[in-house]
Design a protein around this motif. Structure first.
Motif, PDB file in Angstrom:
ATOM      1  N   LEU A  14       0.799  -1.230   0.000  1.00  0.00           N
ATOM      2  CA  LEU A  14       0.000   0.000   0.000  1.00  0.00           C
ATOM      3  C   LEU A  14       0.830   1.277   0.000  1.00  0.00           C
ATOM      4  O   LEU A  14       0.385   2.316  -0.501  1.00  0.00           O
ATOM      5  N   ALA A  15       2.025   1.193   0.566  1.00  0.00           N
ATOM      6  CA  ALA A  15       2.851   2.391   0.775  1.00  0.00           C
ATOM      7  C   ALA A  15       2.933   3.352  -0.424  1.00  0.00           C
ATOM      8  O   ALA A  15       2.762   4.561  -0.246  1.00  0.00           O
ATOM      9  N   PRO A  16       3.159   2.852  -1.640  1.00  0.00           N
ATOM     10  CA  PRO A  16       3.299   3.791  -2.768  1.00  0.00           C
ATOM     11  C   PRO A  16       2.055   4.645  -3.026  1.00  0.00           C
ATOM     12  O   PRO A  16       2.142   5.720  -3.603  1.00  0.00           O
ATOM     13  N   PHE A  17       0.901   4.162  -2.578  1.00  0.00           N
ATOM     14  CA  PHE A  17      -0.346   4.884  -2.851  1.00  0.00           C
ATOM     15  C   PHE A  17      -0.721   5.872  -1.742  1.00  0.00           C
ATOM     16  O   PHE A  17      -1.648   6.656  -1.900  1.00  0.00           O
ATOM     17  N   VAL A  18      -0.047   5.783  -0.613  1.00  0.00           N
ATOM     18  CA  VAL A  18      -0.443   6.588   0.546  1.00  0.00           C
ATOM     19  C   VAL A  18       0.141   8.000   0.450  1.00  0.00           C
ATOM     20  O   VAL A  18       1.350   8.173   0.317  1.00  0.00           O
ATOM     21  N   LYS A  19      -0.730   8.983   0.488  1.00  0.00           N
ATOM     22  CA  LYS A  19      -0.313  10.372   0.274  1.00  0.00           C
ATOM     23  C   LYS A  19      -1.140  11.308   1.145  1.00  0.00           C
ATOM     24  O   LYS A  19      -2.183  10.933   1.670  1.00  0.00           O
ATOM     25  N   ASP A  20      -0.704  12.568   1.196  1.00  0.00           N
ATOM     26  CA  ASP A  20      -1.535  13.610   1.801  1.00  0.00           C
ATOM     27  C   ASP A  20      -2.529  14.032   0.727  1.00  0.00           C
ATOM     28  O   ASP A  20      -2.252  14.882  -0.114  1.00  0.00           O
ATOM     29  N   THR A  21      -3.682  13.418   0.743  1.00  0.00           N
ATOM     30  CA  THR A  21      -4.603  13.601  -0.386  1.00  0.00           C
ATOM     31  C   THR A  21      -5.270  14.975  -0.416  1.00  0.00           C
ATOM     32  O   THR A  21      -5.747  15.403  -1.450  1.00  0.00           O
ATOM     33  N   TYR A  22      -5.289  15.668   0.740  1.00  0.00           N
ATOM     34  CA  TYR A  22      -5.900  17.007   0.713  1.00  0.00           C
ATOM     35  C   TYR A  22      -5.138  17.910  -0.262  1.00  0.00           C
ATOM     36  O   TYR A  22      -5.724  18.767  -0.903  1.00  0.00           O
ATOM     37  N   THR A  23      -3.818  17.708  -0.377  1.00  0.00           N
ATOM     38  CA  THR A  23      -3.043  18.548  -1.308  1.00  0.00           C
ATOM     39  C   THR A  23      -3.439  18.221  -2.743  1.00  0.00           C
ATOM     40  O   THR A  23      -3.592  19.114  -3.568  1.00  0.00           O
ATOM     41  N   LEU A  24      -3.644  16.947  -3.030  1.00  0.00           N
ATOM     42  CA  LEU A  24      -3.952  16.539  -4.400  1.00  0.00           C
ATOM     43  C   LEU A  24      -5.314  17.070  -4.839  1.00  0.00           C
ATOM     44  O   LEU A  24      -5.461  17.590  -5.946  1.00  0.00           O
ATOM     45  N   ILE A  25      -6.292  16.964  -3.977  1.00  0.00           N
ATOM     46  CA  ILE A  25      -7.637  17.402  -4.378  1.00  0.00           C
ATOM     47  C   ILE A  25      -7.716  18.920  -4.444  1.00  0.00           C
ATOM     48  O   ILE A  25      -8.327  19.489  -5.349  1.00  0.00           O
ATOM     49  N   ASN A  26      -7.030  19.593  -3.528  1.00  0.00           N
ATOM     50  CA  ASN A  26      -7.054  21.063  -3.588  1.00  0.00           C
ATOM     51  C   ASN A  26      -6.268  21.577  -4.793  1.00  0.00           C
ATOM     52  O   ASN A  26      -6.650  22.572  -5.406  1.00  0.00           O
ATOM     53  N   GLN A  27      -5.183  20.875  -5.136  1.00  0.00           N
ATOM     54  CA  GLN A  27      -4.441  21.251  -6.338  1.00  0.00           C
ATOM     55  C   GLN A  27      -5.332  21.084  -7.570  1.00  0.00           C
ATOM     56  O   GLN A  27      -5.355  21.923  -8.465  1.00  0.00           O
ATOM     57  N   ALA A  28      -6.074  19.987  -7.585  1.00  0.00           N
ATOM     58  CA  ALA A  28      -6.978  19.737  -8.714  1.00  0.00           C
ATOM     59  C   ALA A  28      -8.032  20.832  -8.809  1.00  0.00           C
ATOM     60  O   ALA A  28      -8.391  21.275  -9.907  1.00  0.00           O
ATOM     61  N   LEU A  29      -8.516  21.303  -7.676  1.00  0.00           N
ATOM     62  CA  LEU A  29      -9.486  22.404  -7.667  1.00  0.00           C
ATOM     63  C   LEU A  29      -8.836  23.668  -8.245  1.00  0.00           C
ATOM     64  O   LEU A  29      -9.431  24.351  -9.074  1.00  0.00           O
ATOM     65  N   GLU A  30      -7.622  23.931  -7.796  1.00  0.00           N
ATOM     66  CA  GLU A  30      -6.915  25.129  -8.283  1.00  0.00           C
ATOM     67  C   GLU A  30      -6.601  25.010  -9.774  1.00  0.00           C
ATOM     68  O   GLU A  30      -6.597  26.008 -10.486  1.00  0.00           O
ATOM     69  N   ASP A  31      -6.387  23.819 -10.246  1.00  0.00           N
ATOM     70  CA  ASP A  31      -6.107  23.603 -11.674  1.00  0.00           C
ATOM     71  C   ASP A  31      -7.383  23.480 -12.506  1.00  0.00           C
ATOM     72  O   ASP A  31      -7.331  23.113 -13.678  1.00  0.00           O
ATOM     73  N   LYS A  32      -8.516  23.741 -11.881  1.00  0.00           N
ATOM     74  CA  LYS A  32      -9.819  23.707 -12.570  1.00  0.00           C
ATOM     75  C   LYS A  32     -10.114  22.360 -13.222  1.00  0.00           C
ATOM     76  O   LYS A  32     -10.494  22.266 -14.389  1.00  0.00           O
ATOM     77  N   LYS A  33      -9.929  21.325 -12.462  1.00  0.00           N
ATOM     78  CA  LYS A  33     -10.253  19.983 -12.965  1.00  0.00           C
ATOM     79  C   LYS A  33     -11.705  19.644 -12.621  1.00  0.00           C
ATOM     80  O   LYS A  33     -12.277  20.205 -11.689  1.00  0.00           O
TER      81      LYS A  33
END
Ligand code: IMP
Ligand code: MG
Length: 448
Positions: free
Chosen positions: A181-200
């Motif tokens: 599982l380790a490779p998939f574990v991330k701070d996901t709040y950064t990913l989703i907020n980045q996606a919001l900022e990138d207008k995804k």
């Protein structure tokens, strides 16, 4: 003045890009009733057009089947976008994750040629891990609520008690599961907020349903998380101002699994349980359906419910249990509108009434002789509630081939409009069968 002129001229050139930016959306899809409303079909449909698909709450108590090119996938934890190449799928911080199950789903996808990279799946480092002890505890104590026995409650208990095991800690253990599982574990709040900022385009895939919410559902007969719209924000680490549309999936009738009050129920919980699982029903399905329609049309409530159960194949994906069935509950639907700030409904299983002479729709409850439009949150009050029905004529015809709203039988159109009227929520989609082609889109502006 020249400044204004310049601005105008510039906005003329920016226009197409501007349009692109306002087209990106964040849509939340949640269950408007007790779960099993058929979220899977709409979620799959929307996932195709989304860049990011995220789940925020719950665990492998949820379950839905996705069919791709004749291959069937049963997901309990992974978001629906995992079967589409190049999308980012997020399991949010609000989820509880059983490592064996998520690994099983990742491996099954891999075996069928859908290998997930760490760009395509991210599991929140702050999500909580379900342990074997928690599953045992749920199996031992969950009966009175009728839980799925997957350790959901005990895991959330540990989280609230602040003794839980978070994913970030779990992957530090040196064992096979942690390493997988380790490779998939991330701070996901950064990913989703980045996606919001990138207008995804972001699709948030709710699990369970409004009436199973730990705060707003029929407590204690609920799950241990907030599957309502608010829970999606806290379960992913995004603010409520980022959500453009909240779609609740509602079934044209009502079902629930597990125990607890169910005002519009047809027949009793015991009668339903006695019928047994799908494998017992399947061999003489046609005969039973015919009998249920006949007796139902004769006024037998239990058989009206059985008819809906058979037509809708209301047997659990996760547990195989037959679901309790009842008429559409307008009080619940209005409650779902308020609790979730709904912008629209998607109505499913409208094709499941075709042999019924009369169809009932609950508009109010009567509690101690008082008529009310509002859902009571006190369990004792709720137990006393009697449904007040409006009876409508059935359409006695197969609508599963309808392509437009106008194709639907007049009585069927009336039924849909009456639900909109009762709830004050516009319908964006009407579903008349399990296939993608059996979807009538009424209001595209609520979709991507
Ligand atoms: P738990 O979520 O396993 O703790 O179960 C609590 C209640 O929620 C039980 O009545 C379950 O049947 C119900 N429940 C949990 N997940 C789902 C779901 O995905 N669909 C429908 N009911 C659910
Ligand atoms: Mg389900």
């Amino acid at each position: 003045m020249s400044h204004i002129g310049q601005h105008k001229k510039r906005s003329f050139y920016i226009c197409p890009i501007f349009l692109y930016f306002i087209m990106a959306k964040t849509i939340v899809v949640i269950g408007g009733q007790w779960g099993d409303e058929g979220k899977g079909k709409l979620v799959d449909f929307l996932a195709k057009q989304a860049d990011v698909i995220a789940r925020a709450t719950g665990g492998n108590n949820a379950g839905h089947t996705v069919v791709v090119e004749d291959q069937k996938f049963k997901f309990h934890l992974l978001p629906s976008g995992t079967i589409h190449k190049g999308k980012l799928n997020i399991c949010g911080n609000g989820m509880v994750i059983y490592p064996k199950q998520i690994i099983k789903e990742i491996n099954t996808l891999e075996e069928k040629g859908f290998t997930l990279t760490d760009k395509e799946l991210a599991v929140s480092s702050s999500s909580h891990v379900i342990t074997e002890e928690q599953i045992q505890k749920d199996l031992a104590t969950g009966k009175k609520v009728g839980t799925t026995g997957r350790g959901i409650g005990p895991c959330y208990m540990a989280k609230i008690e602040r003794t839980g095991l978070r994913m970030s800690e779990f992957i530090k253990e040196d064992n096979e599961e942690a390493n997988r599982l380790a490779p998939f574990v991330k701070d996901t709040y950064t990913l989703i907020n980045q996606a919001l900022e990138d207008k995804k385009n972001i699709l948030i895939e709710g699990a369970q349903g409004t009436m199973l919410d730990i705060d707003h559902g029929t407590y204690p007969y609920v799950t241990s998380s907030n599957p309502t719209a608010g829970g999606q924000c806290s379960g992913l680490g995004i603010g409520p101002t980022k959500i453009d549309d909240v779609i609740a999936i509602i079934k044209a009738y009502t079902t629930r699994v597990g125990r607890g009050p169910f005002t519009t129920e047809l027949g009793t919980d015991e009668q339903t349980t006695e019928e047994g699982t799908w494998d017992k029903i399947e061999p003489n399905f046609e005969e039973q359906l015919k009998q249920a329609a006949e007796k139902g049309n004769g006024g037998d409530e239990y058989h009206q419910g059985k008819y809906l159960r058979l037509m809708g194949r209301e047997y659990g994906t996760t547990t195989g249990r037959p679901r309790r069935t009842g008429w559409f509950d307008g009080v619940v639907a209005r409650y779902a509108r308020r609790i979730n700030g709904l912008t629209t409904f998607a109505l499913t299983k409208l094709d499941c009434f075709q042999d019924l002479d009369k169809i009932k729709l609950c508009t109010h409850y009567e509690i101690d002789g008082e008529k009310t439009k509002d859902f009571p949150t006190d369990l004792e009050e709720l137990k006393k509630a009697k449904p007040i029905y409006e009876e409508m004529d059935g359409w006695k015809s197969d609508i599963s081939e309808a392509k437009t709203f106008e194709d639907l039988h007049e009585n069927c159109q009336k039924y849909v409009k009456r639900i909109e009227e009762l709830t004050g929520v516009p319908m964006c989609i009407v579903s008349v069968g399990p296939k993608r082609s059996q979807t009538i889109i009424l209001k595209k502006e609520h979709l991507f």
